[in-house]
Design a protein around this motif. Structure first.
Motif, mmCIF file in Angstrom:
data_model
loop_
_atom_site.group_PDB
_atom_site.id
_atom_site.type_symbol
_atom_site.label_atom_id
_atom_site.label_comp_id
_atom_site.label_asym_id
_atom_site.label_seq_id
_atom_site.Cartn_x
_atom_site.Cartn_y
_atom_site.Cartn_z
ATOM 1 N N UNK A 119 1.642 -9.066 -4.540
ATOM 2 C CA UNK A 119 0.439 -9.719 -5.081
ATOM 3 C C UNK A 119 -0.539 -8.676 -5.601
ATOM 4 N N UNK A 120 -0.460 -7.450 -5.068
ATOM 5 C CA UNK A 120 -1.285 -6.340 -5.549
ATOM 6 C C UNK A 120 -0.779 -5.053 -4.907
ATOM 7 N N UNK A 121 -1.116 -3.931 -5.533
ATOM 8 C CA UNK A 121 -0.824 -2.602 -5.004
ATOM 9 C C UNK A 121 -2.138 -1.931 -4.641
ATOM 10 N N UNK B 143 -3.646 -3.336 -9.541
ATOM 11 C CA UNK B 143 -3.627 -2.091 -8.771
ATOM 12 C C UNK B 143 -5.057 -1.787 -8.336
ATOM 13 N N UNK B 144 -5.255 -1.653 -7.023
ATOM 14 C CA UNK B 144 -6.584 -1.396 -6.475
ATOM 15 C C UNK B 144 -6.626 0.042 -5.974
ATOM 16 N N UNK C 30 0.855 -1.187 0.000
ATOM 17 C CA UNK C 30 0.000 0.000 0.000
ATOM 18 C C UNK C 30 0.892 1.238 0.000
ATOM 19 N N UNK C 31 0.578 2.163 -0.899
ATOM 20 C CA UNK C 31 1.326 3.416 -0.977
ATOM 21 C C UNK C 31 0.662 4.472 -0.119
ATOM 22 N N UNK C 32 1.453 5.157 0.702
ATOM 23 C CA UNK C 32 0.918 6.215 1.563
ATOM 24 C C UNK C 32 1.649 7.521 1.292
#
Length: 294
Positions: A107-109, A139-140, A7-9
């Protein structure tokens, strides 16, 4: 070894909402959560800080540090999902390149939705758009809420747009996995249109071209779904209209909307397509963009 969920913050409220969602997703998948901050992010998205971060710094006039941003995010994830292993990293570089690289071993962003030009959560920020267009993993992007709170799925439904890839669709496989994790209904939607040159004003013939296109859409949908696992509750729908309009309408009754995005090796521009681009900007729920290989 299970790949982590990343997760990008950036210190904003939307990014902390993404942390909540990512913590829940990591728990469902049984994978670790990796919280990443690219320290040059603020030049793209502005410097509006989350309330949690301001409280952590005691309202501080002191400079916000990168370490404070990831610390607050990691603490929030740990409080929400104590069973999830959380790691953090600060990357002193451009956010697009940092997150795309992180996606190679994820597995996902997961990214929060950002406002732009003073419009709160109407348009996706430039970072999210670029990452969704170039990442090697799903990408979610979190959409559909303006109060920065993440709640359990209200609809019990994952919607996937079925294109021309059929059973070879990475987006369809991802949607199946997400529906299973959530114990949700999978709604597979195929949009269809009758070309203008095939229509006629004759009252006895006007419906025939449209009927043929509808039947063809149903056939494509059935072929794409023929090997789906029997344990997935499935709903099939063919809907007349442009795919982006059809999927945007479906997003109002979904917890997650899944779309594919073709990747063409050697192409340097945005690799999203009009449908993915549109739902990222305007969907009423979280959107997963899944790369489709040629």
């Amino acid at each position: 070894m299970d790949l982590p969920l990343v997760v990008g913050v950036d210190g904003s409220e939307p990014s902390l909402r993404a942390v909540d969602w990512a913590a829940d997703e990591a728990a469902l998948r049984g994978v670790p959560l990796r919280v990443v901050y690219a320290s040059l992010w603020e030049r793209y998205e502005g410097d509006s800080l989350a309330e949690d971060l301001t409280d952590d710094l005691e309202g501080a006039a002191e400079q916000v540090t990168a370490e404070a941003i990831v610390r607050v995010a990691a603490n929030r994830a740990a409080l929400r999902r104590p069973d999830v292993k959380v790691s953090t990293d600060v990357l002193p570089e451009e956010p697009e390149s940092a997150l795309v690289r992180e996606g190679r071993n994820a597995c996902a962003l997961v990214l929060g939705h950002r406002g732009r030009s003073g419009l709160v959560e109407v348009l996706l920020g430039s970072v999210g758009l670029s990452v969704a267009a170039h990442a090697d993993c799903p990408v979610i992007v979190l959409r559909g809420s303006h109060d920065n709170q993440v709640r359990a799925g209200r609809h019990g439904r994952v919607v996937v747009g079925v294109g021309d890839k059929g059973t070879d669709s990475a987006a369809l496989r991802f949607a199946v996995q997400e529906a299973r994790l959530r114990d949700a209904t999978l709604e597979a939607v195929r949009a269809w249109r009758c070309p203008a040159h095939e229509t006629t004003d004759h009252p006895l013939l006007g419906g025939e071209p449209a009927r043929l296109h509808e039947l063809r859409a149903a056939e494509i949908l059935e072929q794409a779904l023929e090997d789906l696992p029997a344990d997935v509750e499935l709903r099939r729908r063919t809907v007349e209209g442009p795919a982006r309009r059809v999927l945007l309408a479906a997003s109002h009754e979904a917890d997650l909307l899944v779309v594919g995005a073709r990747r063409n090796p050697g192409h340097l521009g945005l690799q999203l397509g009009r449908v993915a681009h549109s739902v990222l900007h305007h969907a009423a729920c979280a959107v997963a963009v899944v790369p489709e290989r040629p």
